[in-house]
Motif scaffolding. Sequence first.
Motif, PDB file in Angstrom:
ATOM      1  N   PRO A   5       0.815  -1.215   0.000  1.00 10.60           N
ATOM      2  CA  PRO A   5       0.000   0.000   0.000  1.00 10.60           C
ATOM      3  C   PRO A   5       0.849   1.266   0.000  1.00 10.60           C
ATOM      4  O   PRO A   5       1.967   1.275   0.519  1.00 10.60           O
ATOM      5  CB  PRO A   5      -0.813  -0.119   1.282  1.00 10.60           C
ATOM      6  CG  PRO A   5      -0.005  -1.001   2.159  1.00 10.60           C
ATOM      7  CD  PRO A   5       0.747  -1.933   1.252  1.00 10.60           C
ATOM      8  N   LEU A   6       0.313   2.309  -0.585  1.00  9.42           N
ATOM      9  CA  LEU A   6       0.993   3.593  -0.653  1.00  9.42           C
ATOM     10  C   LEU A   6       0.381   4.561   0.358  1.00  9.42           C
ATOM     11  O   LEU A   6      -0.745   4.378   0.810  1.00  9.42           O
ATOM     12  CB  LEU A   6       0.852   4.180  -2.060  1.00  9.42           C
ATOM     13  CG  LEU A   6       1.395   3.315  -3.189  1.00  9.42           C
ATOM     14  CD1 LEU A   6       1.083   3.959  -4.536  1.00  9.42           C
ATOM     15  CD2 LEU A   6       2.885   3.088  -3.036  1.00  9.42           C
ATOM     16  N   SER A   7       1.146   5.558   0.716  1.00 13.03           N
ATOM     17  CA  SER A   7       0.686   6.648   1.559  1.00 13.03           C
ATOM     18  C   SER A   7       0.080   6.140   2.875  1.00 13.03           C
ATOM     19  O   SER A   7       0.708   5.361   3.569  1.00 13.03           O
ATOM     20  CB  SER A   7      -0.309   7.496   0.760  1.00 13.03           C
ATOM     21  OG  SER A   7      -0.604   8.678   1.412  1.00 13.03           O
ATOM     22  N   ASP A   8      -1.153   6.570   3.185  1.00 10.84           N
ATOM     23  CA  ASP A   8      -1.783   6.199   4.465  1.00 10.84           C
ATOM     24  C   ASP A   8      -2.754   5.031   4.297  1.00 10.84           C
ATOM     25  O   ASP A   8      -3.679   4.869   5.066  1.00 10.84           O
ATOM     26  CB  ASP A   8      -2.514   7.405   5.057  1.00 10.84           C
ATOM     27  CG  ASP A   8      -3.702   7.837   4.213  1.00 10.84           C
ATOM     28  OD1 ASP A   8      -3.688   7.587   2.988  1.00 10.84           O
ATOM     29  OD2 ASP A   8      -4.647   8.427   4.763  1.00 10.84           O
ATOM     30  N   GLY A  47       3.250   9.520   5.761  1.00 16.07           N
ATOM     31  CA  GLY A  47       3.787  10.675   5.059  1.00 16.07           C
ATOM     32  C   GLY A  47       2.799  11.816   5.043  1.00 16.07           C
ATOM     33  O   GLY A  47       1.887  11.886   5.856  1.00 16.07           O
ATOM     34  N   VAL A  48       2.950  12.714   4.077  1.00 16.21           N
ATOM     35  CA  VAL A  48       2.088  13.881   3.965  1.00 16.21           C
ATOM     36  C   VAL A  48       0.897  13.535   3.080  1.00 16.21           C
ATOM     37  O   VAL A  48       1.057  13.126   1.935  1.00 16.21           O
ATOM     38  CB  VAL A  48       2.848  15.094   3.382  1.00 16.21           C
ATOM     39  CG1 VAL A  48       1.912  16.281   3.232  1.00 16.21           C
ATOM     40  CG2 VAL A  48       4.023  15.448   4.274  1.00 16.21           C
ATOM     41  N   VAL A  55       1.068   9.779  10.587  1.00 18.82           N
ATOM     42  CA  VAL A  55       1.920   8.758  11.213  1.00 18.82           C
ATOM     43  C   VAL A  55       1.075   7.494  11.326  1.00 18.82           C
ATOM     44  O   VAL A  55      -0.043   7.539  11.848  1.00 18.82           O
ATOM     45  CB  VAL A  55       2.395   9.221  12.608  1.00 18.82           C
ATOM     46  CG1 VAL A  55       3.194   8.130  13.281  1.00 18.82           C
ATOM     47  CG2 VAL A  55       3.206  10.504  12.491  1.00 18.82           C
ATOM     48  N   MET A  56       1.589   6.390  10.849  1.00 15.27           N
ATOM     49  CA  MET A  56       0.830   5.141  10.878  1.00 15.27           C
ATOM     50  C   MET A  56       0.831   4.565  12.302  1.00 15.27           C
ATOM     51  O   MET A  56       1.892   4.357  12.887  1.00 15.27           O
ATOM     52  CB  MET A  56       1.410   4.136   9.881  1.00 15.27           C
ATOM     53  CG  MET A  56       1.428   4.651   8.446  1.00 15.27           C
ATOM     54  SD  MET A  56      -0.179   5.201   7.841  1.00 15.27           S
ATOM     55  CE  MET A  56      -0.943   3.637   7.495  1.00 15.27           C
ATOM     56  N   THR A  57      -0.376   4.331  12.829  1.00 11.97           N
ATOM     57  CA  THR A  57      -0.503   3.819  14.190  1.00 11.97           C
ATOM     58  C   THR A  57      -0.862   2.337  14.222  1.00 11.97           C
ATOM     59  O   THR A  57      -0.798   1.725  15.274  1.00 11.97           O
ATOM     60  CB  THR A  57      -1.566   4.607  14.986  1.00 11.97           C
ATOM     61  OG1 THR A  57      -2.796   4.553  14.275  1.00 11.97           O
ATOM     62  CG2 THR A  57      -1.136   6.049  15.167  1.00 11.97           C
ATOM     63  N   VAL A  58      -1.263   1.782  13.080  1.00  8.60           N
ATOM     64  CA  VAL A  58      -1.538   0.340  13.018  1.00  8.60           C
ATOM     65  C   VAL A  58      -0.314  -0.362  12.458  1.00  8.60           C
ATOM     66  O   VAL A  58       0.508   0.244  11.776  1.00  8.60           O
ATOM     67  CB  VAL A  58      -2.777   0.014  12.153  1.00  8.60           C
ATOM     68  CG1 VAL A  58      -4.024   0.586  12.768  1.00  8.60           C
ATOM     69  CG2 VAL A  58      -2.606   0.495  10.733  1.00  8.60           C
ATOM     70  N   LYS A  59      -0.198  -1.646  12.779  1.00  8.92           N
ATOM     71  CA  LYS A  59       0.942  -2.413  12.267  1.00  8.92           C
ATOM     72  C   LYS A  59       0.470  -3.767  11.763  1.00  8.92           C
ATOM     73  O   LYS A  59      -0.642  -4.211  12.086  1.00  8.92           O
ATOM     74  CB  LYS A  59       2.017  -2.570  13.337  1.00  8.92           C
ATOM     75  CG  LYS A  59       1.582  -3.314  14.581  1.00  8.92           C
ATOM     76  CD  LYS A  59       2.663  -3.294  15.644  1.00  8.92           C
ATOM     77  CE  LYS A  59       2.287  -4.024  16.892  1.00  8.92           C
ATOM     78  NZ  LYS A  59       1.042  -3.669  17.513  1.00  8.92           N
ATOM     79  N   TYR A  81      -9.180  -9.161  -0.223  1.00  8.12           N
ATOM     80  CA  TYR A  81      -8.595  -8.140   0.643  1.00  8.12           C
ATOM     81  C   TYR A  81      -9.366  -6.844   0.459  1.00  8.12           C
ATOM     82  O   TYR A  81     -10.081  -6.665  -0.517  1.00  8.12           O
ATOM     83  CB  TYR A  81      -7.129  -7.870   0.272  1.00  8.12           C
ATOM     84  CG  TYR A  81      -6.217  -9.050   0.400  1.00  8.12           C
ATOM     85  CD1 TYR A  81      -5.678  -9.414   1.618  1.00  8.12           C
ATOM     86  CD2 TYR A  81      -5.867  -9.794  -0.722  1.00  8.12           C
ATOM     87  CE1 TYR A  81      -4.822 -10.497   1.734  1.00  8.12           C
ATOM     88  CE2 TYR A  81      -5.012 -10.879  -0.625  1.00  8.12           C
ATOM     89  CZ  TYR A  81      -4.484 -11.228   0.607  1.00  8.12           C
ATOM     90  OH  TYR A  81      -3.639 -12.297   0.712  1.00  8.12           O
ATOM     91  N   SER A  82      -9.187  -5.927   1.380  1.00  8.33           N
ATOM     92  CA  SER A  82      -9.689  -4.560   1.245  1.00  8.33           C
ATOM     93  C   SER A  82      -8.518  -3.613   1.475  1.00  8.33           C
ATOM     94  O   SER A  82      -7.655  -3.878   2.315  1.00  8.33           O
ATOM     95  CB  SER A  82     -10.777  -4.260   2.267  1.00  8.33           C
ATOM     96  OG  SER A  82     -11.929  -5.012   2.016  1.00  8.33           O
ATOM     97  N   VAL A  83      -8.502  -2.526   0.722  1.00  3.81           N
ATOM     98  CA  VAL A  83      -7.505  -1.478   0.920  1.00  3.81           C
ATOM     99  C   VAL A  83      -8.257  -0.268   1.448  1.00  3.81           C
ATOM    100  O   VAL A  83      -9.164   0.246   0.792  1.00  3.81           O
ATOM    101  CB  VAL A  83      -6.767  -1.140  -0.392  1.00  3.81           C
ATOM    102  CG1 VAL A  83      -5.746  -0.033  -0.150  1.00  3.81           C
ATOM    103  CG2 VAL A  83      -6.092  -2.374  -0.968  1.00  3.81           C
ATOM    104  N   VAL A  84      -7.908   0.149   2.675  1.00  7.28           N
ATOM    105  CA  VAL A  84      -8.592   1.259   3.327  1.00  7.28           C
ATOM    106  C   VAL A  84      -7.579   2.325   3.748  1.00  7.28           C
ATOM    107  O   VAL A  84      -6.393   2.038   3.881  1.00  7.28           O
ATOM    108  CB  VAL A  84      -9.383   0.792   4.572  1.00  7.28           C
ATOM    109  CG1 VAL A  84     -10.460  -0.200   4.208  1.00  7.28           C
ATOM    110  CG2 VAL A  84      -8.472   0.211   5.630  1.00  7.28           C
ATOM    111  N   ARG A  85      -8.070   3.520   3.965  1.00  7.21           N
ATOM    112  CA  ARG A  85      -7.224   4.558   4.552  1.00  7.21           C
ATOM    113  C   ARG A  85      -7.153   4.307   6.056  1.00  7.21           C
ATOM    114  O   ARG A  85      -8.098   3.769   6.645  1.00  7.21           O
ATOM    115  CB  ARG A  85      -7.808   5.949   4.298  1.00  7.21           C
ATOM    116  CG  ARG A  85      -7.669   6.404   2.879  1.00  7.21           C
ATOM    117  CD  ARG A  85      -8.184   7.830   2.748  1.00  7.21           C
ATOM    118  NE  ARG A  85      -7.874   8.343   1.435  1.00  7.21           N
ATOM    119  CZ  ARG A  85      -6.817   9.105   1.163  1.00  7.21           C
ATOM    120  NH1 ARG A  85      -6.000   9.452   2.136  1.00  7.21           N
ATOM    121  NH2 ARG A  85      -6.591   9.521  -0.045  1.00  7.21           N
ATOM    122  N   GLN A  86      -6.068   4.699   6.658  1.00  6.55           N
ATOM    123  CA  GLN A  86      -5.945   4.519   8.103  1.00  6.55           C
ATOM    124  C   GLN A  86      -7.093   5.230   8.837  1.00  6.55           C
ATOM    125  O   GLN A  86      -7.591   4.734   9.846  1.00  6.55           O
ATOM    126  CB  GLN A  86      -4.598   5.029   8.611  1.00  6.55           C
ATOM    127  CG  GLN A  86      -4.449   4.864  10.111  1.00  6.55           C
ATOM    128  CD  GLN A  86      -3.088   5.221  10.617  1.00  6.55           C
ATOM    129  OE1 GLN A  86      -2.343   4.334  10.966  1.00  6.55           O
ATOM    130  NE2 GLN A  86      -2.755   6.502  10.661  1.00  6.55           N
TER     131      GLN A  86
END
Length: 95
Positions: A5-8, A47-48, A55-59, A81-86
């Motif tokens: 995944p990219l970004s957040d 990132g921005v 800042v990613m808080t999940v791991k 799978y699902s791709v979600v924003r944080q």
Amino acid sequence: MKLKPLSDRVVIKTIEAEETTKSGIILTAAAQEKPSIAEVIEVGPGGVVDGKEVVMTVKKGDKVITSKYSGTEIKLDGVEYSVVRQSDILAIVED
């Protein structure tokens, strides 16, 4: 194949619904609730995003609860799978 995944963004896989209740009653497919708990498979670097530092808080390996209709569903090598924003992740489930 592997998803990165990219970004957040976060790649999650839904955890299967329970087929029996705690008292041992077997549920039919129609009676089972759609699971809202998922396992984090991969996490983007953060990132921005939209001018704000994320800042990613999940791991990887966390169990999370997501918004019901969030994300994009994809199927890769026969696995869904699902791709979600944080920001679509509502909570981390702790045992």
